[in-house]
Design a protein around this motif. Structure first.
Motif, PDB file in Angstrom:
ATOM      1  N   THR A 110      42.068  43.922  35.167  1.00  0.00           N
ATOM      2  CA  THR A 110      41.301  44.069  36.417  1.00  0.00           C
ATOM      3  C   THR A 110      40.283  44.518  36.897  1.00  0.00           C
ATOM      4  O   THR A 110      39.988  45.579  36.089  1.00  0.00           O
ATOM      5  CB  THR A 110      42.897  44.146  37.520  1.00  0.00           C
ATOM      6  N   SER A 122      49.682  44.193  37.316  1.00  0.00           N
ATOM      7  CA  SER A 122      49.032  43.866  38.379  1.00  0.00           C
ATOM      8  C   SER A 122      47.935  44.942  38.957  1.00  0.00           C
ATOM      9  O   SER A 122      47.806  46.082  39.124  1.00  0.00           O
ATOM     10  CB  SER A 122      50.165  43.602  38.657  1.00  0.00           C
ATOM     11  N   GLN A 123      46.750  43.844  39.642  1.00  0.00           N
ATOM     12  CA  GLN A 123      45.780  44.496  40.757  1.00  0.00           C
ATOM     13  C   GLN A 123      46.361  45.957  41.197  1.00  0.00           C
ATOM     14  O   GLN A 123      45.794  46.782  42.230  1.00  0.00           O
ATOM     15  CB  GLN A 123      44.978  44.430  41.055  1.00  0.00           C
ATOM     16  N   CYS A 124      47.825  45.388  42.085  1.00  0.00           N
ATOM     17  CA  CYS A 124      48.762  46.640  43.135  1.00  0.00           C
ATOM     18  C   CYS A 124      49.452  46.680  42.161  1.00  0.00           C
ATOM     19  O   CYS A 124      50.658  47.298  42.804  1.00  0.00           O
ATOM     20  CB  CYS A 124      48.465  45.833  44.280  1.00  0.00           C
ATOM     21  N   CYS A 142      45.146  54.512  49.496  1.00  0.00           N
ATOM     22  CA  CYS A 142      46.477  53.040  49.275  1.00  0.00           C
ATOM     23  C   CYS A 142      46.105  52.213  50.082  1.00  0.00           C
ATOM     24  O   CYS A 142      46.440  52.241  51.706  1.00  0.00           O
ATOM     25  CB  CYS A 142      48.172  53.526  48.553  1.00  0.00           C
ATOM     26  N   SER A 143      46.389  50.557  50.004  1.00  0.00           N
ATOM     27  CA  SER A 143      46.628  49.906  50.939  1.00  0.00           C
ATOM     28  C   SER A 143      47.655  50.101  52.311  1.00  0.00           C
ATOM     29  O   SER A 143      47.712  49.470  52.726  1.00  0.00           O
ATOM     30  CB  SER A 143      46.922  48.058  49.958  1.00  0.00           C
ATOM     31  N   CYS A 162      46.239  49.917  44.822  1.00  0.00           N
ATOM     32  CA  CYS A 162      45.559  48.885  44.056  1.00  0.00           C
ATOM     33  C   CYS A 162      44.820  49.178  43.404  1.00  0.00           C
ATOM     34  O   CYS A 162      44.079  50.301  43.809  1.00  0.00           O
ATOM     35  CB  CYS A 162      45.250  47.960  45.068  1.00  0.00           C
ATOM     36  N   THR A 163      43.969  48.910  42.070  1.00  0.00           N
ATOM     37  CA  THR A 163      42.689  49.591  41.330  1.00  0.00           C
ATOM     38  C   THR A 163      41.828  49.321  42.322  1.00  0.00           C
ATOM     39  O   THR A 163      40.807  50.431  42.576  1.00  0.00           O
ATOM     40  CB  THR A 163      42.854  48.651  40.499  1.00  0.00           C
ATOM     41  N   ASP A 165      41.254  49.678  45.681  1.00  0.00           N
ATOM     42  CA  ASP A 165      41.921  50.648  46.254  1.00  0.00           C
ATOM     43  C   ASP A 165      41.137  52.802  46.076  1.00  0.00           C
ATOM     44  O   ASP A 165      40.505  52.820  46.428  1.00  0.00           O
ATOM     45  CB  ASP A 165      43.184  51.239  46.353  1.00  0.00           C
ATOM     46  N   MET A 234      44.171  40.381  43.650  1.00  0.00           N
ATOM     47  CA  MET A 234      45.326  40.265  44.985  1.00  0.00           C
ATOM     48  C   MET A 234      44.716  41.161  46.007  1.00  0.00           C
ATOM     49  O   MET A 234      44.498  41.106  47.726  1.00  0.00           O
ATOM     50  CB  MET A 234      46.344  41.914  44.638  1.00  0.00           C
TER      51      MET A 234
END
Length: 421
Positions: A110, A122-124, A142-143, A162-163, A165, A234
């Motif tokens: 990702t 996962s990206q998040c 963070c989201s 998420c990465t 972020d 994501m």
């Protein structure tokens, strides 16, 4: 399996792996030249599973292999490293997977806020698989920042990090941890203490995160095949000007720049359009690609009913797909005698000439209650851990998979060596 009389000598070591040169004496009809093989250390778990099997010819056959020797096998793909006991997608987990005999290691790919490619499932998933919440300055980005559990409403503790972020520099400050979280947490410190009881934090003290480039260098040094999975973003695409095709191309470019031979690559994606892009832009790369399928293309998906599948196997083959990789449960069913047998899905894939790879062995916890999601089509025949080996045998011999993703590679390495795979 042809019985060999083997003489071996140590050639050296690489990152803790033992290189062994073995001269096998075979019957004249199968005589081959001596070859160097990498010794594998399968550990105690395969023996526990074999001991737990019900009495059968398969159990007897596996017991006869208990003295080894064991070697690296291309039948074994290290899924996220060795996440049954090591934090996933970390250097430590990858080394464990290689030591247990995986011929292929996987980096789920990702991207960060500055579009650097990194290894994450996962990206998040950073809140659940890293210590990001313990880095207050980074966690602010963070989201969904950490919120404690609410006893009045019943809402669990939550966080989404998420990465995308954070920057690559910030990503490198994090440490991998075992996948999990505490839904009752009142603090960030409590939230990260959520490892399932059937995993362990014993090897989670380091957790060195990896970029895609880090994985390329390490895997090349270890002499294994490389299997990058292009993860579904994501965040909306294009992302800061990067389209999905740009993203897919960045993956190809990383391996081309590194000079990794195409035959050493097994790229993956759940997105068929990614495979079609690779097949058009870099056919050699695309032909090596694995199309992942989790059986959620239709709400009524049934591996025994082709009408519920989004694509027929023949359609996938016509579009250039060479290898399909579904979850294990999609490849098997039970016959009237409650024996595990290939599903219609597996039969049709084989008929279409597709290679089949299964995922993910030992992803579930103990199987006393039917095994959960990965065993859903055969749960009525599953009641103890030794049944894992029965399923593995059916996947190898009846379904005819060419490889299996494993969360604990040593188990599949034991089986593969015993069966000559």
């Amino acid at each position: 399996m042809t019985k060999l009389s083997v003489k071996c000598g140590m050639l050296g070591t690489l990152s803790g792996l033992l290189l062994v040169g073995c001269a096998g004496v075979t019957p004249a009809s199968t005589q081959t030249t001596a070859e160097s093989r990498i010794a594998a250390q399968v550990g105690v778990r395969p023996f526990y599973l074999v001991d737990d099997m019900a009495a059968s010819e398969l159990k007897r056959q596996l017991e006869q292999c208990s003295t080894g020797p064991f070697y690296r096998s291309n039948f074994v793909i290290s899924h996220r490293g060795a996440p049954l006991q090591f934090p996933e997608h970390t250097k430590e987990g990858y080394l464990a997977g290689a030591r247990m005999g995986a011929g292929t290691l996987e980096c789920d790919v990702t991207f960060t806020k500055d579009k650097a490619l990194v290894c994450r499932h996962s990206q998040c998933d950073l809140a659940n698989t890293t210590d990001i919440l313990l880095h207050s300055d980074i966690a602010m980005q963070c989201s969904q920042p950490f919120t404690p559990a609410n006893s009045k409403t019943g809402a669990p503790a939550a966080a989404v990090c998420c990465t995308s972020d954070i920057t690559l520099a910030q990503f490198k400050q994090l440490k991998g941890k075992m996948d999990g979280f505490n839904p009752k947490a009142q603090t960030a410190e409590e939230y990260v203490q959520g490892t399932p009881s059937w995993r362990t934090d014993l090897y989670a003290q380091t957790g060195t995160l990896m970029t895609l480039q880090d994985s390329i260098v390490l895997f090349k040094k270890l002499g294994v095949k490389q299997s990058p999975e292009l993860k579904k973003p994501m965040v909306p695409m294009p992302f800061d000007g990067m389209t999905q095709q740009d993203y897919a191309q960045k993956l190809v470019d990383a391996y081309r720049v590194a000079g990794i031979p195409t035959q050493q690559l097994l790229p993956q994606s759940f997105n068929l359009d990614d495979l079609l892009y690779w097949l058009k832009q870099d056919p050699d790369f695309g032909k090596q690609a694995i199309f992942l399928d989790e059986g959620t293309n239709s709400p009524d998906f049934d591996p025994m009913q082709p009408r519920t599948w989004k694509w027929t196997m023949a359609e996938l083959k016509r579009q250039g797909v060479t290898t399909i990789a579904p979850a294990m449960w999609m490849l098997v069913t039970l016959n009237d005698a409650k024996k595990i047998v290939p599903s219609r899905y597996a039969i049709e894939a084989k008929k279409a000439g597709l290679k089949i790879i299964a995922w993910s062995f030992e992803r579930s916890g103990p199987l006393a209650n039917g095994g959960g999601w990965y065993y859903q089509t055969i749960s009525n025949a599953i009641n103890h851990d030794g049944d894992m080996m029965v399923l593995l045998d059916v996947l190898a011999k009846q379904v005819g998979v060419s490889a299996i993703f494993a969360d604990w590679p040593g188990t599949v390495t034991y089986y593969a060596n015993c069966m000559g795979l």
